[in-house]
Design a protein around this motif. Structure first.
Motif, PDB file in Angstrom:
ATOM      1  N   VAL A  38       0.848  -1.188   0.000  1.00 14.54           N
ATOM      2  CA  VAL A  38       0.000   0.000   0.000  1.00 14.54           C
ATOM      3  C   VAL A  38       0.887   1.242   0.000  1.00 14.54           C
ATOM      4  N   PRO A  39       0.700   2.177  -0.950  1.00  8.66           N
ATOM      5  CA  PRO A  39       1.481   3.423  -0.938  1.00  8.66           C
ATOM      6  C   PRO A  39       1.313   4.151   0.386  1.00  8.66           C
ATOM      7  N   GLY A  40       2.386   4.697   0.887  1.00  4.99           N
ATOM      8  CA  GLY A  40       2.350   5.416   2.148  1.00  4.99           C
ATOM      9  C   GLY A  40       2.598   4.549   3.357  1.00  4.99           C
ATOM     10  N   CYS A  41       2.810   3.260   3.178  1.00  6.79           N
ATOM     11  CA  CYS A  41       3.087   2.367   4.303  1.00  6.79           C
ATOM     12  C   CYS A  41       4.408   2.766   4.959  1.00  6.79           C
ATOM     13  N   GLY A  42       4.445   2.680   6.264  1.00  6.51           N
ATOM     14  CA  GLY A  42       5.646   3.065   7.004  1.00  6.51           C
ATOM     15  C   GLY A  42       6.788   2.100   6.884  1.00  6.51           C
ATOM     16  N   ASN A  43       6.595   0.984   6.181  1.00  8.67           N
ATOM     17  CA  ASN A  43       7.659  -0.009   6.037  1.00  8.67           C
ATOM     18  C   ASN A  43       8.398   0.080   4.705  1.00  8.67           C
ATOM     19  N   ILE A  44       8.026   1.032   3.858  1.00  9.99           N
ATOM     20  CA  ILE A  44       8.566   1.088   2.503  1.00  9.99           C
ATOM     21  C   ILE A  44       9.976   1.673   2.491  1.00  9.99           C
ATOM     22  N   VAL A  45      10.839   1.049   1.679  1.00 13.72           N
ATOM     23  CA  VAL A  45      12.195   1.546   1.403  1.00 13.72           C
ATOM     24  C   VAL A  45      12.421   1.432  -0.099  1.00 13.72           C
ATOM     25  N   ARG A  46      13.007   2.467  -0.691  1.00  9.68           N
ATOM     26  CA  ARG A  46      13.378   2.383  -2.102  1.00  9.68           C
ATOM     27  C   ARG A  46      14.843   2.758  -2.270  1.00  9.68           C
ATOM     28  N   THR A  47      15.479   2.123  -3.233  1.00  8.69           N
ATOM     29  CA  THR A  47      16.884   2.367  -3.519  1.00  8.69           C
ATOM     30  C   THR A  47      17.022   3.135  -4.831  1.00  8.69           C
ATOM     31  N   ASP A  48      18.249   3.552  -5.138  1.00  9.71           N
ATOM     32  CA  ASP A  48      18.500   4.219  -6.416  1.00  9.71           C
ATOM     33  C   ASP A  48      18.141   3.307  -7.583  1.00  9.71           C
ATOM     34  N   GLN A  49      18.376   2.015  -7.429  1.00 11.20           N
ATOM     35  CA  GLN A  49      18.036   1.076  -8.500  1.00 11.20           C
ATOM     36  C   GLN A  49      16.524   1.016  -8.709  1.00 11.20           C
ATOM     37  N   HIS A  50      15.777   1.086  -7.616  1.00 13.12           N
ATOM     38  CA  HIS A  50      14.320   1.102  -7.755  1.00 13.12           C
ATOM     39  C   HIS A  50      13.868   2.337  -8.524  1.00 13.12           C
ATOM     40  N   ALA A  51      14.459   3.486  -8.212  1.00 11.44           N
ATOM     41  CA  ALA A  51      14.086   4.718  -8.908  1.00 11.44           C
ATOM     42  C   ALA A  51      14.371   4.608 -10.403  1.00 11.44           C
ATOM     43  N   SER A  52      15.521   4.027 -10.743  1.00  9.43           N
ATOM     44  CA  SER A  52      15.860   3.856 -12.153  1.00  9.43           C
ATOM     45  C   SER A  52      14.875   2.922 -12.844  1.00  9.43           C
ATOM     46  N   ARG A  53      14.491   1.855 -12.158  1.00 11.00           N
ATOM     47  CA  ARG A  53      13.542   0.913 -12.752  1.00 11.00           C
ATOM     48  C   ARG A  53      12.141   1.506 -12.850  1.00 11.00           C
ATOM     49  N   LEU A  54      11.787   2.384 -11.925  1.00  7.69           N
ATOM     50  CA  LEU A  54      10.498   3.074 -12.025  1.00  7.69           C
ATOM     51  C   LEU A  54      10.435   3.908 -13.294  1.00  7.69           C
ATOM     52  N   ARG A  55      11.518   4.597 -13.603  1.00  8.36           N
ATOM     53  CA  ARG A  55      11.538   5.418 -14.813  1.00  8.36           C
ATOM     54  C   ARG A  55      11.518   4.532 -16.059  1.00  8.36           C
ATOM     55  N   ASP A  56      12.211   3.392 -16.003  1.00  2.00           N
ATOM     56  CA  ASP A  56      12.174   2.466 -17.140  1.00  2.00           C
ATOM     57  C   ASP A  56      10.755   1.958 -17.366  1.00  2.00           C
ATOM     58  N   ARG A  57      10.073   1.639 -16.285  1.00  3.57           N
ATOM     59  CA  ARG A  57       8.704   1.152 -16.417  1.00  3.57           C
ATOM     60  C   ARG A  57       7.788   2.254 -16.940  1.00  3.57           C
ATOM     61  N   ALA A  58       8.025   3.498 -16.516  1.00  2.77           N
ATOM     62  CA  ALA A  58       7.227   4.617 -17.009  1.00  2.77           C
ATOM     63  C   ALA A  58       7.432   4.804 -18.514  1.00  2.77           C
ATOM     64  N   ASP A  59       8.676   4.687 -18.962  1.00  2.04           N
ATOM     65  CA  ASP A  59       8.947   4.802 -20.395  1.00  2.04           C
ATOM     66  C   ASP A  59       8.214   3.710 -21.179  1.00  2.04           C
ATOM     67  N   LEU A  60       8.190   2.509 -20.617  1.00  2.00           N
ATOM     68  CA  LEU A  60       7.503   1.412 -21.286  1.00  2.00           C
ATOM     69  C   LEU A  60       6.002   1.684 -21.388  1.00  2.00           C
ATOM     70  N   LEU A  61       5.414   2.248 -20.314  1.00  2.93           N
ATOM     71  CA  LEU A  61       3.994   2.578 -20.341  1.00  2.93           C
ATOM     72  C   LEU A  61       3.693   3.647 -21.385  1.00  2.93           C
ATOM     73  N   ASP A  62       4.586   4.619 -21.500  1.00  3.51           N
ATOM     74  CA  ASP A  62       4.390   5.654 -22.514  1.00  3.51           C
ATOM     75  C   ASP A  62       4.418   5.062 -23.924  1.00  3.51           C
ATOM     76  N   LYS A  63       5.317   4.109 -24.149  1.00  2.00           N
ATOM     77  CA  LYS A  63       5.378   3.475 -25.471  1.00  2.00           C
ATOM     78  C   LYS A  63       4.103   2.696 -25.762  1.00  2.00           C
ATOM     79  N   ARG A  64       3.585   2.026 -24.752  1.00  2.00           N
ATOM     80  CA  ARG A  64       2.331   1.301 -24.946  1.00  2.00           C
ATOM     81  C   ARG A  64       1.176   2.264 -25.188  1.00  2.00           C
ATOM     82  N   ALA A  65       1.199   3.395 -24.466  1.00  2.00           N
ATOM     83  CA  ALA A  65       0.127   4.372 -24.603  1.00  2.00           C
ATOM     84  C   ALA A  65       0.064   4.937 -26.014  1.00  2.00           C
TER      85      ALA A  65
END
Length: 354
Positions: free
Chosen positions: A291-318
């Motif tokens: 669940v977004p906003g959960c107090g247990n969440i941790v993200r790394t630099d690699q996660h941020a990079s993969r989030l942007r990669d996934r966003a680019d993929l969604l844009d291509k599909r769109a």
């Protein structure tokens, strides 16, 4: 993996027969359902009077088969007559033919595992990819039991893998009792899940430690305590992971950092802060309900990079999807980039946390 009632293992496939996994018929609305494997059970089979039925009985609930399993069955069906055992020894035991009926024995399966390893290594060498070679095992031949654990290791480390692992082994009724997998009690499937959970967490903590040492940063409500856990002396160093130590380590929530590659985050689980459960507090997270906003969440630099990669993929599909579905894809892509940007603004490195 070894299990007489497990359709995803060589031994269990050997007890199934050609024709056990028919192609699904389309429903009235034209949708095609999943492939189902229908097998027989023997140890617990009884007749209408409650007496043991030596000929077995069809399982009340079939298994749902994924594509690789269906493909494996189709290959085996080309090797044996319809209705025969998929691993009929008369079709497969060509090196040392024997009389009688039945499927391959354990020794035959062990030989095939070693032959498979040799084939993989030959193919890797021939194609110039030496990093794909399976190295010699210092403990000797792999064998059925260790092959089973190897597959369990890989299942457990996939998204929602521990749930899949429990389903995969949860139906076992008889197997290698000496290995502790004979029941669904604490002495059976739960021990296997506990051990694989701890080993997966150990890998996650080790990888986070290496990333922090290399100067990477983390963000999220649980970022500081994740750093503390990752940089302290590894709690699992020198610990022999067995069922007892696994239960003890799982009880220490301060050390439990779970990887969730599907949601692109880490979960440093604390029961009192978890939002993934609405019906009560559990001992472990439900990684398929992050669940977004959960107090247990941790993200790394690699996660941020993969989030942007996934966003680019969604844009291509769109770009190739009509509205309003295309618009929803673009909105989701913007949300992912916003999460990545928030990580960049709030990330903590090891030095900053100190």
């Amino acid at each position: 993996m070894h299990g007489r009632n497990n359709p995803l293992t060589p031994v269990a496939l050997g007890l199934l027969r050609a024709g056990c996994c028919a192609d699904p018929e389309p429903s009235p609305d034209g949708k095609v359902g999943r492939h189902l494997i229908r097998g027989r059970e023997y140890k617990t089979a009884t007749d209408e009077d409650g007496n043991h039925a030596p000929s077995g009985a069809e399982r009340e609930v079939p298994w749902v088969a994924i594509a690789p399993v269906v493909n494996a069955i189709r290959v085996l069906e080309q090797m044996v007559p319809h209705g025969h055992l998929l691993f009929d020894h008369q079709a497969h035991d060509l090196r040392s033919p024997r009389a009688g009926t039945g499927s391959l024995k354990v020794n035959g399966l062990r030989t095939r595992i070693e032959d498979f390893i040799a084939w993989v290594n030959d193919e890797a060498t021939a194609h110039g990819i030496p990093h794909e070679v399976i190295p010699p095992d210092p403990h000797g031949n792999v064998g059925i039991g260790r092959f089973r654990r190897s597959l369990a290791w890989h299942i457990a480390r996939r998204p929602n893998g521990l749930v899949a692992l429990a389903i995969q082994y949860g139906h076992l009724r008889t197997t290698l009792v000496s290995e502790g997998y004979a029941s669904r009690s604490r002495g059976g499937i739960h021990e296997l899940v506990d051990m694989e959970t701890v080993l997966a967490v150990a890998d996650t903590v080790s990888e986070l430690h290496e990333a922090l040492e290399a100067g990477e940063g983390v963000s999220g409500p649980a970022a500081r305590r994740a750093i503390r856990t990752a940089v302290q002396d590894p709690w699992f160093t020198g610990t022999a992971i067995n069922a007892t130590t696994a239960r003890r380590l799982l009880a220490n929530n301060n050390e439990m950092i779970h990887d969730n590659p599907q949601a692109l985050l880490l979960c440093h689980y604390r029961r009192e802060q978890a939002l993934c459960y609405r019906d009560g507090i559990k001992e472990t997270p439900s990684l398929d309900h992050c669940v977004p906003g959960c107090g247990n969440i941790v993200r790394t630099d690699q996660h941020a990079s993969r989030l942007r990669d996934r966003a680019d993929l969604l844009d291509k599909r769109a770009a190739h999807t009509p509205q309003p579905a295309g618009d929803r894809l673009r909105v989701n892509a913007d949300k992912l980039r916003a999460i990545a940007d928030h990580h960049d603004r709030t990330r903590l490195t090891l030095q900053e946390a100190s």
